[in-house]
Enzyme design. Structure first.
Site: not given
Length: 272
Positions: A55-57, A107-108, A145
């Site tokens: 999983k990755l941004s 990403t945030a 999250h």
């Protein structure tokens, strides 16, 4: 056959998505070894190419496109899913203020950098942000999250919803994270893994209660109500297949990153 290491976060949407695959409810083309880590740790590892499947941004993916390719399934993308900036009270601007952030590769953080300039980022693990803001260690926090569901408990207020800001600005859903496969796995195996992840998502959507104990085990003392709110927010049709609209959203995010010198253009396709 040696197990393939699969990295994902302990957040409910990831444990929900991978429950069936990790527990043998759906078939995998190769044995998998789950590695659960905070998303910013996974982002940093991807810069080294450490995990073959992770999983990755999306903001981090923009920096590793030559080494990784995104699966079409298993990602987090949608509307009403964006990160929030919160504080102890209303703020007119963030310039000059300390803002706790969950990592510079998320990403945030990329969205916050588009939205505001001149703030002072303080990098901490995402689950420490709300207490830091509440205790006055920083003036604001960038939350992701499950924190978007729990910040009122800390007496905090929303300053801006960066997801809503992105949607108003682009008309597109917000790409948060994807499942990436290292390109050296080969196209055949990568496509088989994509299908396995899609089946895992479909299984969880068809048997949601079956995944609850696994989500609880990794959910950092969250209530069942917050766990399900998390799943219902971040797991959607885009998690089964990113689709044409999702592809356009990711392409727009990458174009923004390239325009600011945060990522190099690449001729490689975004998705398998």
């Amino acid at each position: 056959m040696e197990a393939l290491r699969l990295g994902f976060s302990p957040c409910p949407n990831d444990t929900f998505i991978f429950y069936a695959l990790v527990h043998g409810r759906v078939e995998s083309p190769v044995p998998l070894e789950p590695v659960l880590e905070d998303v910013e740790t996974l982002n940093r590892w991807a810069l080294e190419g450490r995990l073959p499947l992770t999983k990755l941004s999306y903001a981090a993916y923009a920096q590793v496109r030559d080494r990784y390719v995104a699966l079409r399934s298993g990602g987090a993308l949608g509307r009403g899913v964006g990160p929030l900036v919160v504080a102890r009270g209303p703020l007119q601007a963030l310039e000059g203020l300390r803002v706790a952030v969950p990592g510079r590769h998320t990403t945030a953080y990329f969205l916050l950098s588009l939205y505001a300039q001149g703030f002072v980022p303080v990098e901490v693990r995402y689950d420490r942000i709300l207490p830091m803001v509440a205790q006055g260690e920083v003036e604001a926090g960038l939350i992701i999250h499950e924190s978007r569901f729990t910040y009122p408990r800390y007496g905090l207020v929303q300053v801006v919803d960066l997801g809503a800001w992105w949607e108003e600005r682009t008309g597109l859903p917000l790409p948060l994270g994807a499942i990436l496969a290292r390109r050296d796995l080969g196209e055949g195996l990568i496509r088989a893994l994509d299908e396995a992840v899609r089946r895992s998502v479909a299984y969880a959507l068809a048997h949601p209660e079956e995944a609850l104990d696994y989500m609880r085990a990794h959910a950092q003392e969250l209530s069942d109500e917050v766990i399900w709110a998390h799943v219902h927010t971040y797991v959607n049709a885009f998690s089964l297949d990113v689709g044409e609209e999702g592809e356009r959203a990711v392409a727009r995010l990458f174009a923004e990153a390239e325009a600011r010198g945060l990522a190099a253009p690449s001729p490689r396709p975004l998705f398998v």
